[in-house]
Each structure stands twice: as structure tokens, then as C-alpha cells.
Design a protein around this motif. Structure first.
Motif, PDB file in Angstrom:
ATOM      1  N   ALA A  18       0.884  -1.153   0.146  1.00 53.77           N
ATOM      2  CA  ALA A  18       0.048  -0.024  -0.029  1.00 53.77           C
ATOM      3  C   ALA A  18       0.750   1.419  -0.127  1.00 53.77           C
ATOM      4  CB  ALA A  18      -0.938  -0.127   1.178  1.00 53.77           C
ATOM      5  N   GLY A  19       1.678   1.370   0.646  1.00 61.56           N
ATOM      6  CA  GLY A  19       2.856   2.364   1.020  1.00 61.56           C
ATOM      7  C   GLY A  19       3.706   2.761  -0.491  1.00 61.56           C
ATOM      8  N   LEU A  20       3.939   1.542  -1.223  1.00 58.37           N
ATOM      9  CA  LEU A  20       4.644   1.800  -2.540  1.00 58.37           C
ATOM     10  C   LEU A  20       3.797   2.206  -3.470  1.00 58.37           C
ATOM     11  CD1 LEU A  20       6.326  -1.841  -2.595  1.00 58.37           C
ATOM     12  CD2 LEU A  20       7.593   0.217  -2.103  1.00 58.37           C
ATOM     13  N   ARG A  21       2.458   1.716  -3.581  1.00 57.68           N
ATOM     14  CA  ARG A  21       1.476   2.288  -4.623  1.00 57.68           C
ATOM     15  C   ARG A  21       1.040   3.640  -4.392  1.00 57.68           C
ATOM     16  NH1 ARG A  21      -3.008  -1.696  -6.043  1.00 57.68           N
ATOM     17  NH2 ARG A  21      -2.961  -0.523  -8.084  1.00 57.68           N
ATOM     18  N   CYS A  48       7.068   0.930  -9.655  1.00 55.80           N
ATOM     19  CA  CYS A  48       6.932   2.124  -8.950  1.00 55.80           C
ATOM     20  C   CYS A  48       7.290   3.086 -10.037  1.00 55.80           C
ATOM     21  CB  CYS A  48       7.820   2.118  -7.630  1.00 55.80           C
ATOM     22  SG  CYS A  48       7.404   1.002  -6.510  1.00 55.80           S
ATOM     23  N   PRO A  49       6.325   3.698 -10.525  1.00 52.73           N
ATOM     24  CA  PRO A  49       6.703   4.756 -11.791  1.00 52.73           C
ATOM     25  C   PRO A  49       7.645   5.660 -11.340  1.00 52.73           C
ATOM     26  CG  PRO A  49       4.534   3.897 -11.958  1.00 52.73           C
ATOM     27  CD  PRO A  49       4.982   3.556 -10.591  1.00 52.73           C
ATOM     28  N   ALA A  50       8.234   6.483 -12.014  1.00 52.42           N
ATOM     29  CA  ALA A  50       8.623   7.826 -11.825  1.00 52.42           C
ATOM     30  C   ALA A  50       7.895   8.875 -11.861  1.00 52.42           C
ATOM     31  CB  ALA A  50      10.077   8.037 -12.797  1.00 52.42           C
ATOM     32  N   SER A  51       7.936   9.785 -11.244  1.00 57.14           N
ATOM     33  CA  SER A  51       7.037  11.036 -10.888  1.00 57.14           C
ATOM     34  C   SER A  51       6.750  11.526 -12.104  1.00 57.14           C
ATOM     35  CB  SER A  51       7.567  11.936  -9.854  1.00 57.14           C
ATOM     36  OG  SER A  51       8.866  12.294 -10.542  1.00 57.14           O
ATOM     37  N   PRO A  56       8.600   2.442 -15.537  1.00 56.88           N
ATOM     38  CA  PRO A  56       9.322   2.421 -13.916  1.00 56.88           C
ATOM     39  C   PRO A  56      10.612   2.049 -14.070  1.00 56.88           C
ATOM     40  CG  PRO A  56       7.712   0.613 -14.450  1.00 56.88           C
ATOM     41  CD  PRO A  56       7.806   1.623 -15.392  1.00 56.88           C
ATOM     42  N   ALA A  57      11.645   2.807 -13.316  1.00 55.25           N
ATOM     43  CA  ALA A  57      12.746   2.462 -13.325  1.00 55.25           C
ATOM     44  C   ALA A  57      13.050   1.866 -12.034  1.00 55.25           C
ATOM     45  CB  ALA A  57      13.466   4.054 -13.292  1.00 55.25           C
ATOM     46  N   LEU A  58      12.014   1.523 -11.170  1.00 53.85           N
ATOM     47  CA  LEU A  58      12.083   0.885  -9.847  1.00 53.85           C
ATOM     48  C   LEU A  58      10.946  -0.222  -9.946  1.00 53.85           C
ATOM     49  CD1 LEU A  58      13.198   0.653  -6.921  1.00 53.85           C
ATOM     50  CD2 LEU A  58      11.627   2.512  -6.317  1.00 53.85           C
ATOM     51  N   LEU A 242      10.879   5.138   1.167  1.00 54.52           N
ATOM     52  CA  LEU A 242      11.707   4.427   0.551  1.00 54.52           C
ATOM     53  C   LEU A 242      11.706   4.644  -0.934  1.00 54.52           C
ATOM     54  CD1 LEU A 242      13.955   2.224   0.516  1.00 54.52           C
ATOM     55  CD2 LEU A 242      11.960   0.519   0.485  1.00 54.52           C
ATOM     56  N   VAL A 243      10.648   4.580  -1.551  1.00 56.15           N
ATOM     57  CA  VAL A 243      10.377   4.885  -3.124  1.00 56.15           C
ATOM     58  C   VAL A 243      10.955   6.240  -3.447  1.00 56.15           C
ATOM     59  CG1 VAL A 243       8.944   5.131  -4.897  1.00 56.15           C
ATOM     60  CG2 VAL A 243       8.601   3.237  -3.372  1.00 56.15           C
ATOM     61  N   SER A 244      10.770   7.017  -2.636  1.00 54.82           N
ATOM     62  CA  SER A 244      11.341   8.275  -2.960  1.00 54.82           C
ATOM     63  C   SER A 244      12.665   8.397  -3.192  1.00 54.82           C
ATOM     64  CB  SER A 244      10.546   9.316  -1.953  1.00 54.82           C
ATOM     65  OG  SER A 244       9.360   9.594  -2.406  1.00 54.82           O
ATOM     66  N   VAL A 245      13.366   7.686  -1.921  1.00 53.80           N
ATOM     67  CA  VAL A 245      14.635   7.860  -1.818  1.00 53.80           C
ATOM     68  C   VAL A 245      15.461   7.028  -2.909  1.00 53.80           C
ATOM     69  CG1 VAL A 245      16.607   6.813  -0.268  1.00 53.80           C
ATOM     70  CG2 VAL A 245      14.738   8.433   0.640  1.00 53.80           C
ATOM     71  N   LEU A 246      14.759   6.054  -3.331  1.00 52.40           N
ATOM     72  CA  LEU A 246      15.508   5.182  -4.241  1.00 52.40           C
ATOM     73  C   LEU A 246      15.480   5.524  -5.892  1.00 52.40           C
ATOM     74  CD1 LEU A 246      14.487   1.482  -3.098  1.00 52.40           C
ATOM     75  CD2 LEU A 246      16.701   2.806  -2.954  1.00 52.40           C
ATOM     76  N   HIS A 247      14.329   6.286  -6.096  1.00 52.70           N
ATOM     77  CA  HIS A 247      14.206   7.101  -7.335  1.00 52.70           C
ATOM     78  C   HIS A 247      15.141   8.158  -7.529  1.00 52.70           C
ATOM     79  CE1 HIS A 247      10.782   5.582  -9.600  1.00 52.70           C
ATOM     80  NE2 HIS A 247      10.004   5.786  -8.609  1.00 52.70           N
ATOM     81  N   ALA A 248      15.423   8.800  -6.339  1.00 50.89           N
ATOM     82  CA  ALA A 248      16.427  10.074  -6.269  1.00 50.89           C
ATOM     83  C   ALA A 248      17.924   9.682  -6.360  1.00 50.89           C
ATOM     84  CB  ALA A 248      16.055  10.887  -5.098  1.00 50.89           C
ATOM     85  N   TRP A 249      18.263   8.232  -5.813  1.00 51.43           N
ATOM     86  CA  TRP A 249      19.308   7.820  -5.631  1.00 51.43           C
ATOM     87  C   TRP A 249      20.400   7.595  -6.920  1.00 51.43           C
ATOM     88  CZ3 TRP A 249      21.557   7.809  -1.112  1.00 51.43           C
ATOM     89  CH2 TRP A 249      22.780   7.138  -0.855  1.00 51.43           C
ATOM     90  N   GLU A 250      21.389   7.948  -6.755  1.00 50.87           N
ATOM     91  CA  GLU A 250      22.325   7.860  -8.207  1.00 50.87           C
ATOM     92  C   GLU A 250      23.598   7.276  -7.652  1.00 50.87           C
ATOM     93  OE1 GLU A 250      23.274  12.059  -9.035  1.00 50.87           O
ATOM     94  OE2 GLU A 250      21.462  12.699  -9.822  1.00 50.87           O
ATOM     95  N   GLY A 251      23.700   6.452  -8.571  1.00 50.46           N
ATOM     96  CA  GLY A 251      25.143   5.488  -8.191  1.00 50.46           C
ATOM     97  C   GLY A 251      24.632   4.360  -7.497  1.00 50.46           C
ATOM     98  N   PRO A 252      25.764   3.267  -7.319  1.00 54.15           N
ATOM     99  CA  PRO A 252      25.259   2.055  -6.561  1.00 54.15           C
ATOM    100  C   PRO A 252      24.844   2.096  -5.308  1.00 54.15           C
ATOM    101  CG  PRO A 252      27.635   2.331  -6.657  1.00 54.15           C
ATOM    102  CD  PRO A 252      26.903   3.538  -7.373  1.00 54.15           C
TER     103      PRO A 252
END
Length: 254
Positions: A18-21, A48-51, A56-58, A242-252
Motif C-alpha cells: 500500500a505504501g509503495l503504490r 513504482c513509476p517515476a514521478s 518504471p525505473a524501480l 523508500l520509493v522516493s529515496v530510491l528514485h532520487a538515488w544516484e550510483g550504486p
């Protein structure tokens, strides 16, 4: 990025999903979770589509793996292997659910992100006290999540950061809570699955996070004081972060 989130029970998996969606709702059926069968169980695959509405990149797979470190380790290992065999390997594994919070650090209704995932009762009792497994000369007793990523998630989720203790027997007395707090300074929460998930992830070279929403204090067992509904709601919110953080994350992520 592909992420595996492992919970203990279906109610936690439902809260995670529910939180992811809710974090990035899809305008059509493209955001609907897909049930993916595994031996003896199934996981839910959540795009989890990009904004900006692009593809979806995630993708997050959510799995209820069972209660306790053994069940969670076995379930995680099976899911990670299935992903590799189907050429959909994971980049990150997350242990998520509700748990107990240590007084003064994680009150009921709050969220904790682990800076260390600790096997708190893996070892031996001696006349001088508890010896962790590492002092017995075997294996490891703790895993450290990627520091920058865990800090980013804690900030985004307004969460406490500290050690999360994995136990096979839930604490039920003030004396036991005090013992654990003394042995693990700064301990924020206890639960039953994180170390098992971390062991399985580490065996495949994957980074791991642990995310806990607090349903009860660590200490005397008082079911009437548990707040499971609010904790599940807090877990949903943290998974949105978590979704927001991972969408914004760059690199490994490691």
C-alpha cells in the motif's frame, strides 16, 4: 533498480505494498501488483513509476517470508536465487515490518531504520554472561547496511537510526530489555527477521536495509498496549519514503 522487500506476515506485506503504490500512483493498470509464484509461496511485484510518468525505473518485489530468522533467511535466499535464474537479479534487499521499540529511542508509532542489523541472541550463555557467536569463533553477528542510503531513508521517513536487534524469543520482561540495551548500546528496536534476511542477502553479495515501525515497547509483554494498526500505517508511510529515496538515488547502493 530491482528491490526485494521481505516481511514476516501478510499484514506487513499488505502495508508495504500500500505504501509503495501510494507513493507514486499509476494512472492505469500498469501500477497494479503482479503475483509471481515461488516454490511454496508467492511474491507481489509492484512497479513504482517515476514521478514524470515514464516507464518504471524501480520495481519492488514484496514477499511474506515467515516469522523468525530461519524462515526469513530461507525465503530471502529462494527469492534472490529465483531472480537470478530468471535474469532479474536484485540490487537491494530490505527487511521490513513492525517490531518493538526501546524506551527513549523509538516510541510506539515511530519508525526505525537500522544502522546495524544484529543477531542479539546468537551465541552462548556462560557463567560470566552472554558470548556472541563471533567471540566463539564462528560466523558473523551483525551486518551493516549502506551508511549513506540508510541515513537518507531515515531522514526521508523521519525515522530514528540505530541498531535493530534480531531475536528468536521476543523480549517479555524489563530485566531482559535492560540486558539487551546494556549489551547493545543505542539499540533502537527488536524484531525477529532482519538478521536472517541480511545473512541471505550478504551470501549473494547484496546490500540490505532494515525498516521497522514500532507497535510496542520492548519490555514486559502487554498485548493490550500494542498498537499494531498505527504501526502498519507508519510502515506504509516509510515504504513510500523508500520509493522516493530510491528514485532520487544516484550510483550504486552498496
Amino acid at each position: 533498480m530491482r528491490v526485494l522487500v521481505v516481511t514476516a506476515v501478510p499484514a506487513e506485506s499488505e502495508a508495504v505494498t500500500a505504501g509503495l503504490r501510494a507513493a507514486h500512483p499509476a494512472p492505469d493498470s500498469s501500477g497494479a501488483p503482479e503475483s509471481v509464484p515461488l516454490p511454496g509461496r508467492a511474491l507481489l511485484r509492484v512497479p513504482c513509476p517515476a514521478s514524470d510518468g515514464s516507464a518504471p525505473a524501480l520495481v519492488v518485489d514484496v514477499l511474506a517470508g515467515g516469522v523468525g530468522p530461519g524462515a526469513s533467511a530461507a525465503a530471502t535466499a529462494g527469492a534472490v536465487m529465483a531472480g537470478a535464474l530468471h535474469r532479474r537479479p536484485y540490487d537491494l534487499v530490505v527487511s521490513a515490518g513492525i517490531g518493538g521499540g526501546f524506551a527513549g529511542t523509538a516510541p510506539v508509532g515511530s519508525v526505525v531504520v537500522a544502522d546495524t542489523i544484529v543477531a542479539a541472541d546468537l551465541g552462548a550463555e556462560t557463567p560470566e554472561g552472554f558470548l556472541p557467536v563471533t567471540e566463539l569463533g564462528f560466523g558473523t553477528g551483525a551486518h551493516r547496511p549502506p551508511a549513506a542510503l540508510s541515513r537518507a531513508l531515515a531522514a526521508a521517513a523521519s525515522a530514528a537510526s540505530g541498531p535493530v536487534l534480531t531475536v528468536s524469543t521476543v523480549t517479555g520482561s524489563a530485566a531482559r530489555a535492560a540486558e539487551l540495551a546494556a549489551r547493545h548500546p543505542g539499540a533502537a528496536a527488536e524484531a525477529m527477521e532482519g538478521f536472517g534476511v541480511a545473512e541471505a542477502a550478504a551470501a549473494q553479495g547484496l546490500p540490505v536495509l532494515e525498516l521497522r515501525a514500532v507497535s510496542n515497547p520492548v519490555g514486559p509483554r502487554d498485548r493490550a498496549a500494542w498498537r499494531i494498526g498505527p504501526a502498519l500505517s507508519a510502515l506504509s508511510g516509510a515504504c513510500g519514503a523508500l520509493v522516493s529515496v530510491l528514485h532520487a538515488w544516484e550510483g550504486p547502493v552498496s
